[in-house]
Design a protein around this motif. Structure first.
Motif, PDB file in Angstrom:
ATOM      1  N   ARG A  95     -41.773  66.541  65.677  1.00  0.00           N
ATOM      2  CA  ARG A  95     -40.456  67.158  65.834  1.00  0.00           C
ATOM      3  C   ARG A  95     -39.635  66.401  66.865  1.00  0.00           C
ATOM      4  O   ARG A  95     -38.446  66.144  66.663  1.00  0.00           O
ATOM      5  N   ASP A  96     -40.258  66.014  67.972  1.00  0.00           N
ATOM      6  CA  ASP A  96     -39.547  65.275  69.017  1.00  0.00           C
ATOM      7  C   ASP A  96     -39.062  63.917  68.509  1.00  0.00           C
ATOM      8  O   ASP A  96     -37.918  63.526  68.757  1.00  0.00           O
ATOM      9  N   VAL A  97     -39.932  63.198  67.796  1.00  0.00           N
ATOM     10  CA  VAL A  97     -39.559  61.884  67.257  1.00  0.00           C
ATOM     11  C   VAL A  97     -38.422  62.044  66.251  1.00  0.00           C
ATOM     12  O   VAL A  97     -37.445  61.292  66.269  1.00  0.00           O
ATOM     13  N   PHE A  98     -38.541  63.039  65.357  1.00  0.00           N
ATOM     14  CA  PHE A  98     -37.489  63.259  64.368  1.00  0.00           C
ATOM     15  C   PHE A  98     -36.157  63.538  65.055  1.00  0.00           C
ATOM     16  O   PHE A  98     -35.127  62.976  64.668  1.00  0.00           O
ATOM     17  N   ALA A  99     -36.143  64.430  66.044  1.00  0.00           N
ATOM     18  CA  ALA A  99     -34.888  64.796  66.725  1.00  0.00           C
ATOM     19  C   ALA A  99     -34.235  63.562  67.357  1.00  0.00           C
ATOM     20  O   ALA A  99     -33.019  63.396  67.277  1.00  0.00           O
ATOM     21  N   ARG A 100     -35.029  62.687  67.956  1.00  0.00           N
ATOM     22  CA  ARG A 100     -34.472  61.450  68.540  1.00  0.00           C
ATOM     23  C   ARG A 100     -33.879  60.557  67.452  1.00  0.00           C
ATOM     24  O   ARG A 100     -32.802  59.997  67.607  1.00  0.00           O
ATOM     25  N   ASN A 101     -34.585  60.418  66.336  1.00  0.00           N
ATOM     26  CA  ASN A 101     -34.119  59.553  65.250  1.00  0.00           C
ATOM     27  C   ASN A 101     -32.916  60.139  64.510  1.00  0.00           C
ATOM     28  O   ASN A 101     -32.053  59.400  64.045  1.00  0.00           O
ATOM     29  N   ARG A 102     -32.864  61.454  64.384  1.00  0.00           N
ATOM     30  CA  ARG A 102     -31.798  62.111  63.605  1.00  0.00           C
ATOM     31  C   ARG A 102     -30.486  62.166  64.372  1.00  0.00           C
ATOM     32  O   ARG A 102     -29.416  62.171  63.761  1.00  0.00           O
TER      33      ARG A 102
END
Length: 195
Positions: A63-70
């Protein structure tokens, strides 16, 4: 937009802005949640995707990685860009976790894409679990679709498991007057029934 399945009994039973919740704790509820959440966390426009991720994606590295990428990516792509639901297969199911392969067909190319989505039952609803790389699917996959004889793209048989019959999506503009047009595209839902 992407037409997403729903059911009066299996969900989603509640809509709060971009967050669709209230899925039944069943195979059908898990399937509908996987289709809904697997699209909404990616495609909800503006900053509203953050609400979907915060409330419906399980906490963790993914979730953390996705939020940074999104952050900073705009999901307002032209019509025909997003894959449309074409089929699914349950990889595993228990009342606490479901792993489902979702097949999408891209209208402009006809190409098929398969993603494996995992949803877990937590805090009274199905929640999306992301991989450590921020994606929903553990590996890139190709769809295997069995077409009946003669080959007919209008009646594919994807897998012999529980399936949903999707009917054409209808515009919800008159029911959603206070929502921006882009969000209305994401909120449009086809009817779904068990077959």
């Amino acid at each position: 937009g992407v037409p997403l399945p729903y059911s009066r009994t299996a969900g989603p039973l509640s809509v709060d802005g971009p967050v669709y919740r209230g899925y039944e704790r069943s195979q059908t509820g898990a399937l509908i949640a996987a289709a809904q959440l697997g699209n909404r966390y990616l495609l909800t426009p503006g900053d509203l995707w953050r609400e979907v991720v915060e409330q419906q994606v399980l906490p963790g590295v993914g979730r953390d990685v996705f939020a940074r990428n999104r952050a900073g990516v705009d999901a307002d792509d032209p019509p025909g860009t997003f894959g449309q639901p074409a089929g699914f297969r349950f990889v595993a199911f228990t009342p606490d976790v479901a792993s489902i392969q979702l097949v999408s067909r891209f209208p402009t190319s006809g190409n098929l894409q398969v993603v494996t989505v995992t949803v877990k039952w937590a805090r009274g609803d199905w929640r999306l679990e992301l991989q450590p790389d921020g994606g929903s699917s553990p590996t890139a996959q190709r769809a295997r679709v069995d077409l009946p004889e003669p080959l007919s793209p209008t009646t594919p048989s994807v897998w012999p498991f529980l399936s949903l019959k999707l009917t054409p999506c209808t515009a919800l503009n008159s029911r959603l007057p206070n929502r921006p047009r882009l969000i209305q595209k994401l909120l449009a839902r086809p009817r779904a029934s068990s077959t």
